[in-house]
Design an enzyme around this catalytic site. Structure first.
Site, PDB file in Angstrom:
ATOM      1  N   PHE A 139       0.847  -1.198   0.000  1.00  0.00           N
ATOM      2  CA  PHE A 139       0.000   0.000   0.000  1.00  0.00           C
ATOM      3  C   PHE A 139       0.875   1.238   0.000  1.00  0.00           C
ATOM      4  O   PHE A 139       1.792   1.351   0.810  1.00  0.00           O
ATOM      5  CB  PHE A 139      -0.930   0.020   1.224  1.00  0.00           C
ATOM      6  CG  PHE A 139      -1.889   1.185   1.194  1.00  0.00           C
ATOM      7  CD1 PHE A 139      -3.024   1.129   0.400  1.00  0.00           C
ATOM      8  CD2 PHE A 139      -1.636   2.341   1.916  1.00  0.00           C
ATOM      9  CE1 PHE A 139      -3.901   2.216   0.334  1.00  0.00           C
ATOM     10  CE2 PHE A 139      -2.509   3.432   1.855  1.00  0.00           C
ATOM     11  CZ  PHE A 139      -3.641   3.360   1.067  1.00  0.00           C
ATOM     12  N   ASP A 224       9.078   2.509   1.380  1.00  0.00           N
ATOM     13  CA  ASP A 224       7.926   3.250   1.874  1.00  0.00           C
ATOM     14  C   ASP A 224       7.841   2.992   3.377  1.00  0.00           C
ATOM     15  O   ASP A 224       7.394   1.937   3.813  1.00  0.00           O
ATOM     16  CB  ASP A 224       6.658   2.783   1.148  1.00  0.00           C
ATOM     17  CG  ASP A 224       5.407   3.474   1.672  1.00  0.00           C
ATOM     18  OD1 ASP A 224       5.474   4.119   2.740  1.00  0.00           O
ATOM     19  OD2 ASP A 224       4.356   3.351   1.014  1.00  0.00           O
ATOM     20  N   LYS A 253       2.621   9.714   8.251  1.00  0.00           N
ATOM     21  CA  LYS A 253       1.931   9.232   9.452  1.00  0.00           C
ATOM     22  C   LYS A 253       2.552   9.763  10.755  1.00  0.00           C
ATOM     23  O   LYS A 253       2.294  10.885  11.121  1.00  0.00           O
ATOM     24  CB  LYS A 253       1.847   7.696   9.429  1.00  0.00           C
ATOM     25  CG  LYS A 253       0.907   7.201   8.323  1.00  0.00           C
ATOM     26  CD  LYS A 253       0.290   5.845   8.596  1.00  0.00           C
ATOM     27  CE  LYS A 253      -0.901   5.585   7.691  1.00  0.00           C
ATOM     28  NZ  LYS A 253      -0.640   4.727   6.553  1.00  0.00           N
TER      29      LYS A 253
HETATM   30  C1  PLP Z   1      -0.917   5.095   5.138  1.00  0.00           C
HETATM   31  C2  PLP Z   1       0.112   4.720   4.148  1.00  0.00           C
HETATM   32  C3  PLP Z   1       0.308   5.473   2.972  1.00  0.00           C
HETATM   33  C4  PLP Z   1      -0.586   6.620   2.586  1.00  0.00           C
HETATM   34  O1  PLP Z   1      -0.440   7.719   3.426  1.00  0.00           O
HETATM   35  P1  PLP Z   1      -1.504   8.923   3.347  1.00  0.00           P
HETATM   36  O2  PLP Z   1      -1.001   9.908   4.351  1.00  0.00           O
HETATM   37  O3  PLP Z   1      -2.843   8.358   3.659  1.00  0.00           O
HETATM   38  O4  PLP Z   1      -1.464   9.465   1.958  1.00  0.00           O
HETATM   39  C5  PLP Z   1       1.348   5.103   2.143  1.00  0.00           C
HETATM   40  N1  PLP Z   1       2.134   4.055   2.427  1.00  0.00           N
HETATM   41  C6  PLP Z   1       1.971   3.311   3.537  1.00  0.00           C
HETATM   42  C7  PLP Z   1       2.902   2.172   3.804  1.00  0.00           C
HETATM   43  C8  PLP Z   1       0.944   3.598   4.425  1.00  0.00           C
HETATM   44  O5  PLP Z   1       0.769   2.843   5.517  1.00  0.00           O
END
Ligand code: PLP
Length: 404
Positions: A139, A224, A253
């Site tokens: 994700f 990420d 986050k």
């Molecule tokens: C939550 C998340 C995102 C997206 O972040 P947003 O602030 O909602 O755009 C991207 N990568 C990972 C691994 C995430 O957990």
């Protein structure tokens, strides 16, 4: 407006229906506790989905917000500002990176990372080197580029033609990656622990082999760390425990501890491809967000907090083992630090949401990660009392599901 009844029903009237929020509407929080409109108190094991790394209304963050809030909120990127420069310096000092780009969310940080990886590859190796390889169940956000790099087609389907030259292979499947990577690959994108995909850790050998394959094919390795970063796994960033260094890292986050901010980190040589005018963000790097994030970063990046995460992991693991010994619903507890997942066994397949709903009834906020994993991502400084009380509530929630 002030006498308007603010109820959950109002959501269905005035909000776009892309979410289906719970019935309760929280109105205030303190540490790992939250209170709703009826003053009912909840223990928060969700942390706003791994965002509130210091719980709710941590004094260091409140004071940074108030102080900066009375000084300067926003300029534009025509000028730089002190909080952004201080935060960037601290992030550079603490990581592999030489350069930082600020934005407002994880999706935006990844958008910048993927655009940079493409630019860099095209600049240095020509227009053919554009393939991005990512992992199934991964994700990376909800912009059209990032959701397409993400490994769940249900999230990217239905919006028309997708950004191209993106391929997916199974996480931890080295042979699948070997079969598809080539000199045309510009980047391999991975979470160093899949969060939304179900709390799945990479095999140590796998991460090292991915790094080697990237080097062999002059592809960039993008980590990420939007969910794993800023102390979540017990290291400042998860890569630090894996013996592998990425070329680009994204953080969001927990970075703002609840205030919106995102960052992309990289080396000087790679950063050089984002020349003046190639990318930008109106709010990215604004003084208010950076001041709060600086306070969060200073607080988390200490031995006390990072070692505390490992200690808290053991409280959770012991408590969850004890609950499972009684009720036998989890096949395993997996994850790292304070990003933990209880994987449901055969008997409870597909029922993670039932555990979440039962937890709410017991005044405990938890998360799911897919249909079979109950996820915890609490404050990194949650107290022993809060963990114990939350686990007692979780045990009652588990009993509800098992006995229903
Ligand atoms: C939550 C998340 C995102 C997206 O972040 P947003 O602030 O909602 O755009 C991207 N990568 C990972 C691994 C995430 O957990």
């Amino acid at each position: 407006m002030s006498d308007m009844a603010v109820t959950r029903e109002l959501f269905d009237q005035v909000m776009v229906p892309n979410y289906s929020p719970a019935e309760v509407i929280p109105v205030r929080g303190q540490g790992a506790r939250v209170w709703d409109q009826q003053d009912r108190e909840y223990i928060d094991f969700a942390g706003g989905i791994a965002v509130n790394c210091l719980g709710h209304c941590h004094p260091a963050l409140v004071s940074a917000l108030k102080e900066q809030g009375e000084k300067l909120w926003h300029l534009s990127n025509v000028m730089t500002n002190e909080p952004a420069l201080r935060l960037a310096s601290k992030m550079v000092d603490a990581t592999f990176a030489d350069k930082v780009f600020f934005c407002n969310s994880g999706g935006e940080a990844n958008e910048a990372a993927f655009k940079l990886a493409r630019r860099y590859a095209i600049d240095h190796f020509g227009p053919e080197k554009t393939q991005i390889i990512a992992f199934k169940q991964g994700f990376h956000g909800r912009t059209f580029f990032t959701v397409t790099v993400g490994g769940q087609e249900t999230y990217s389907d239905g919006f028309g033609p997708k950004p191209g030259d993106i391929d997916h292979v199974a996480y931890n499947d080295l042979d699948a990656l070997k079969a598809i990577i080539s000199d045309r690959t510009c980047a391999v994108v991975m979470e160093p622990l899949q969060g939304e995909g179900g709390i799945i850790s990479p095999d140590a050998d796998f991460v090292k082999a991915v790094r080697e394959l990237c080097d062999e094919h002059k592809a960039l390795l993008v980590f990420d760390e939007v969910q794993t970063g800023v102390g979540r796994t017990g290291a400042l960033y998860a890569y630090m425990d894996l013996g592998v260094t990425p070329d680009i890292l994204t953080s969001a986050k927990a970075l703002g501890g609840g205030f919106p901010i995102g960052a992309m980190l990289t080396t000087g040589a790679i950063a050089a491809s984002l020349k003046v005018g190639t990318h930008g963000s109106t709010y990215g790097g604004n003084p208010l967000a950076c001041a709060v994030a600086e306070a969060a970063f200073d607080t988390v990046n200490t031995d006390a907090v990072l070692n505390g995460v490992k200690e808290r992991e053991s409280w959770y693991r012991e408590g969850l083992e004890a609950i499972n010994a009684k009720y036998q619903c989890f096949e395993q507890v997996r994850g790292k630090g304070l990003l933990l997942g209880c994987v449901l066994n055969e008997k409870y397949q597909g029922r993670a949401r039932d555990f979440l709903m039962a937890s709410m009834e017991e005044q405990l906020m938890v998360l799911v990660a897919g249909a079979n994993v109950v996820r915890f991502a609490p404050s990194l400084v949650i107290t022993k009392e809060e963990v114990a009380e939350g686990l007692a509530r979780f045990e009652r929630a588990v009993a509800r599901v098992v006995n229903r």
